[in-house]
Scaffold this motif. Structure first.
Motif, PDB file in Angstrom:
ATOM      1  N   ASN A 276       0.812  -1.210   0.000  1.00 58.76           N
ATOM      2  CA  ASN A 276       0.000   0.000   0.000  1.00 58.76           C
ATOM      3  C   ASN A 276       0.849   1.265   0.000  1.00 58.76           C
ATOM      4  O   ASN A 276       1.955   1.293   0.547  1.00 58.76           O
ATOM      5  N   SER A 277       0.298   2.312  -0.612  1.00 56.23           N
ATOM      6  CA  SER A 277       1.015   3.583  -0.726  1.00 56.23           C
ATOM      7  C   SER A 277       0.994   4.378   0.562  1.00 56.23           C
ATOM      8  O   SER A 277       1.957   5.096   0.875  1.00 56.23           O
ATOM      9  N   PHE A 278      -0.105   4.281   1.346  1.00 55.30           N
ATOM     10  CA  PHE A 278      -0.293   5.173   2.491  1.00 55.30           C
ATOM     11  C   PHE A 278      -0.548   4.424   3.796  1.00 55.30           C
ATOM     12  O   PHE A 278      -0.894   5.040   4.801  1.00 55.30           O
ATOM     13  N   ALA A 279      -0.370   3.110   3.795  1.00 54.54           N
ATOM     14  CA  ALA A 279      -0.619   2.321   4.998  1.00 54.54           C
ATOM     15  C   ALA A 279       0.376   1.175   5.051  1.00 54.54           C
ATOM     16  O   ALA A 279       0.948   0.764   4.040  1.00 54.54           O
ATOM     17  N   ASP A 280       0.623   0.671   6.253  1.00 57.83           N
ATOM     18  CA  ASP A 280       1.497  -0.480   6.415  1.00 57.83           C
ATOM     19  C   ASP A 280       0.825  -1.725   5.841  1.00 57.83           C
ATOM     20  O   ASP A 280      -0.371  -1.957   6.064  1.00 57.83           O
ATOM     21  N   SER A 281       1.565  -2.501   5.088  1.00 53.45           N
ATOM     22  CA  SER A 281       1.028  -3.722   4.499  1.00 53.45           C
ATOM     23  C   SER A 281       2.181  -4.649   4.171  1.00 53.45           C
ATOM     24  O   SER A 281       3.358  -4.274   4.269  1.00 53.45           O
ATOM     25  N   ARG A 282       1.857  -5.827   3.771  1.00 45.51           N
ATOM     26  CA  ARG A 282       2.882  -6.770   3.322  1.00 45.51           C
ATOM     27  C   ARG A 282       3.481  -6.286   1.999  1.00 45.51           C
ATOM     28  O   ARG A 282       2.811  -5.623   1.200  1.00 45.51           O
ATOM     29  N   SER A 283       4.737  -6.644   1.761  1.00 49.64           N
ATOM     30  CA  SER A 283       5.411  -6.278   0.525  1.00 49.64           C
ATOM     31  C   SER A 283       6.589  -7.212   0.320  1.00 49.64           C
ATOM     32  O   SER A 283       7.019  -7.916   1.242  1.00 49.64           O
ATOM     33  N   VAL A 284       7.104  -7.213  -0.909  1.00 50.00           N
ATOM     34  CA  VAL A 284       8.298  -7.991  -1.244  1.00 50.00           C
ATOM     35  C   VAL A 284       9.223  -7.104  -2.075  1.00 50.00           C
ATOM     36  O   VAL A 284       8.829  -6.028  -2.529  1.00 50.00           O
ATOM     37  N   ASP A 285      10.455  -7.550  -2.261  1.00 50.22           N
ATOM     38  CA  ASP A 285      11.425  -6.781  -3.034  1.00 50.22           C
ATOM     39  C   ASP A 285      11.160  -6.990  -4.525  1.00 50.22           C
ATOM     40  O   ASP A 285      11.423  -8.054  -5.086  1.00 50.22           O
ATOM     41  N   ARG A 286      10.655  -5.950  -5.157  1.00 48.14           N
ATOM     42  CA  ARG A 286      10.281  -5.996  -6.564  1.00 48.14           C
ATOM     43  C   ARG A 286      11.511  -6.004  -7.464  1.00 48.14           C
ATOM     44  O   ARG A 286      12.488  -5.315  -7.208  1.00 48.14           O
ATOM     45  N   ARG A 287      11.434  -6.786  -8.548  1.00 50.71           N
ATOM     46  CA  ARG A 287      12.450  -6.730  -9.588  1.00 50.71           C
ATOM     47  C   ARG A 287      12.133  -5.583 -10.532  1.00 50.71           C
ATOM     48  O   ARG A 287      10.968  -5.338 -10.859  1.00 50.71           O
ATOM     49  N   ILE A 288      13.160  -4.899 -10.997  1.00 52.36           N
ATOM     50  CA  ILE A 288      12.958  -3.723 -11.834  1.00 52.36           C
ATOM     51  C   ILE A 288      12.586  -4.109 -13.261  1.00 52.36           C
ATOM     52  O   ILE A 288      11.738  -3.483 -13.891  1.00 52.36           O
ATOM     53  N   VAL A 289      13.195  -5.168 -13.788  1.00 53.32           N
ATOM     54  CA  VAL A 289      12.961  -5.574 -15.179  1.00 53.32           C
ATOM     55  C   VAL A 289      12.138  -6.866 -15.194  1.00 53.32           C
ATOM     56  O   VAL A 289      12.519  -7.862 -14.567  1.00 53.32           O
ATOM     57  N   VAL A 290      11.014  -6.821 -15.907  1.00 52.03           N
ATOM     58  CA  VAL A 290      10.112  -7.970 -16.025  1.00 52.03           C
ATOM     59  C   VAL A 290       9.793  -8.154 -17.504  1.00 52.03           C
ATOM     60  O   VAL A 290       9.599  -7.167 -18.236  1.00 52.03           O
ATOM     61  N   GLY A 291       9.737  -9.390 -17.950  1.00 55.88           N
ATOM     62  CA  GLY A 291       9.433  -9.657 -19.350  1.00 55.88           C
ATOM     63  C   GLY A 291       8.342 -10.697 -19.522  1.00 55.88           C
ATOM     64  O   GLY A 291       8.194 -11.598 -18.694  1.00 55.88           O
ATOM     65  N   ASP A 292       7.569 -10.548 -20.583  1.00 56.44           N
ATOM     66  CA  ASP A 292       6.560 -11.530 -20.977  1.00 56.44           C
ATOM     67  C   ASP A 292       6.918 -12.100 -22.344  1.00 56.44           C
ATOM     68  O   ASP A 292       7.332 -11.356 -23.241  1.00 56.44           O
ATOM     69  N   VAL A 293       6.738 -13.412 -22.489  1.00 60.21           N
ATOM     70  CA  VAL A 293       6.759 -14.069 -23.786  1.00 60.21           C
ATOM     71  C   VAL A 293       5.358 -14.638 -23.997  1.00 60.21           C
ATOM     72  O   VAL A 293       4.837 -15.348 -23.133  1.00 60.21           O
ATOM     73  N   ALA A 294       4.738 -14.293 -25.112  1.00 60.90           N
ATOM     74  CA  ALA A 294       3.362 -14.722 -25.364  1.00 60.90           C
ATOM     75  C   ALA A 294       3.263 -15.312 -26.765  1.00 60.90           C
ATOM     76  O   ALA A 294       3.866 -14.802 -27.707  1.00 60.90           O
ATOM     77  N   PHE A 295       2.496 -16.378 -26.890  1.00 61.57           N
ATOM     78  CA  PHE A 295       2.240 -16.964 -28.200  1.00 61.57           C
ATOM     79  C   PHE A 295       0.885 -17.644 -28.187  1.00 61.57           C
ATOM     80  O   PHE A 295       0.389 -18.057 -27.132  1.00 61.57           O
ATOM     81  N   GLY A 296       0.265 -17.715 -29.367  1.00 60.62           N
ATOM     82  CA  GLY A 296      -1.060 -18.308 -29.403  1.00 60.62           C
ATOM     83  C   GLY A 296      -1.656 -18.286 -30.792  1.00 60.62           C
ATOM     84  O   GLY A 296      -0.956 -18.167 -31.799  1.00 60.62           O
ATOM     85  N   ILE A 297      -2.989 -18.361 -30.839  1.00 55.78           N
ATOM     86  CA  ILE A 297      -3.719 -18.423 -32.092  1.00 55.78           C
ATOM     87  C   ILE A 297      -4.977 -17.582 -31.992  1.00 55.78           C
ATOM     88  O   ILE A 297      -5.603 -17.501 -30.929  1.00 55.78           O
TER      89      ILE A 297
END
Length: 335
Positions: A276-297
């Motif tokens: 959360n931006s304005f309250a205490d909550s759970r969180s994890v260490d985010r990775r800066i670079v994320v990628g998607d590979v997508a394929f389909g029909i």
């Protein structure tokens, strides 16, 4: 002139009727799309576990005049484009890696839900020689937290399919208003024609998102290969993702294409990882670079487009043990 032909002077923006498959109907119609993203397609049921979105894309000229004028004042839109307004409603849900733990480890993904409504504009511009540009600008307003009703929705669905219910929803992110602005531009090449009616094209894209839900910059590309390729830019998706759209033009009878794409994101904020931006909550260490590979029909039968996509998403936070994968089913139809 034979009944099956359309006058050469007509363009996709014309109001004149189009004669197709023995029936006459207006070319400019609305487009309704339904998108379901879920990891149960691959029997995982964890982390990003479900996203659903309903949208309605207005006919050209069917949007409020004040909204059209407001968007035309922006430099990326012009009056020669096929401009339409899109209204949407969606919900995303996220759980920990082990949904049976009532108190998941602090380094596991937080439980969270996001419920939102959106309004946006898309503009398809013919650049000549078969190439096109698609601009998409969207604003969404909603809520993250218990008010998003992700817990109740997941319990309802799991009760129907007789799947074990997630136990950690008491630890989910707290309620927070969610404001999101997203812009994407896609450049579609002219199709390269092959024998036997086959063709292929390429669509690079770039964009950005700004808000307390997601803030990122992204870029990538998609390739299509098939027969009787429709004018579209890939099937509709739930953000963040390889961009697609509910926009498509019909085919005479039947068309199809295989597609594959990449999308890379440099992420400055993801509330579902940062907390959360304005309250205490759970969180994890985010990775800066994320990628998607997508394929389909994708398959287009006259006024209806069906698509299925398989998505591989790289690890999004440091303590995530492996990449995610999920399936996407979408259907769009003109009416």
């Amino acid at each position: 002139m034979p009944a099956s032909e359309t006058p050469a002077s007509e363009t996709p923006g014309d109001k004149a009727p189009v004669v197709r498959a023995g029936r006459t109907e207006p070319e400019q119609v609305g487009i309704f799309s339904f998108v379901l993203e879920n990891d149960l397609f691959y029997d995982t049921d964890r982390r990003y576990t479900n996203g659903v979105r309903l949208t309605y894309l207005t006919p050209k000229g069917g949007e409020p005049a004040w909204l059209r004028d407001a968007f035309l004042a922006l430099p990326m839109f012009n009056a020669t484009s096929d401009i339409r307004v899109e209204y949407g409603l969606g919900q995303n849900m996220y759980t920990a890696s082990d949904k049976l733990q009532a108190d998941p480890p602090a380094n596991d993904r937080p439980y969270a839900g996001w419920l939102y409504g959106s309004v946006g504009v898309i503009a398809s511009t013919d650049k000549g020689n078969g190439s096109r540009v698609l601009d998409q600008l969207q604003v969404s307003l909603g809520v993250v937290g218990p008010a998003a009703l992700a817990h109740e929705t997941q319990d309802f669905i799991h009760g129907i399919i007789e799947s074990p219910k997630a136990q950690g929803w008491d630890t989910q992110l707290k309620n927070e208003p969610a404001l999101q602005l997203t812009y994407q531009r896609s450049w579609q090449s002219a199709p390269f024609t092959l024998p036997a009616g086959f063709a292929l094209d390429a669509t690079p894209h770039a964009g950005a998102a700004l808000g307390n839900v997601f803030t990122f910059a992204n870029a990538g590309a998609m390739l299509r290969f098939g027969q009787n390729l429709p004018v579209d830019y890939g099937s509709a998706r739930v953000q963040p993702s390889l961009p697609g759209s509910g926009y498509f033009q019909p085919v005479e009878t039947f068309g199809w294409y295989l597609f594959a794409g990449l999308d890379g994101r440099a992420v400055a904020r993801n509330i579902f990882l940062d907390g959360n931006s304005f309250a205490d909550s759970r969180s994890v260490d985010r990775r800066i670079v994320v990628g998607d590979v997508a394929f389909g029909i994708a398959v287009i039968v006259q006024d209806v487009r069906f698509a299925y996509t398989h998505v591989l998403r790289t690890r999004e936070y440091e303590t995530q043990d492996e990449a995610d994968q999920f399936g996407v089913f979408s259907v769009s139809f003109r009416f």
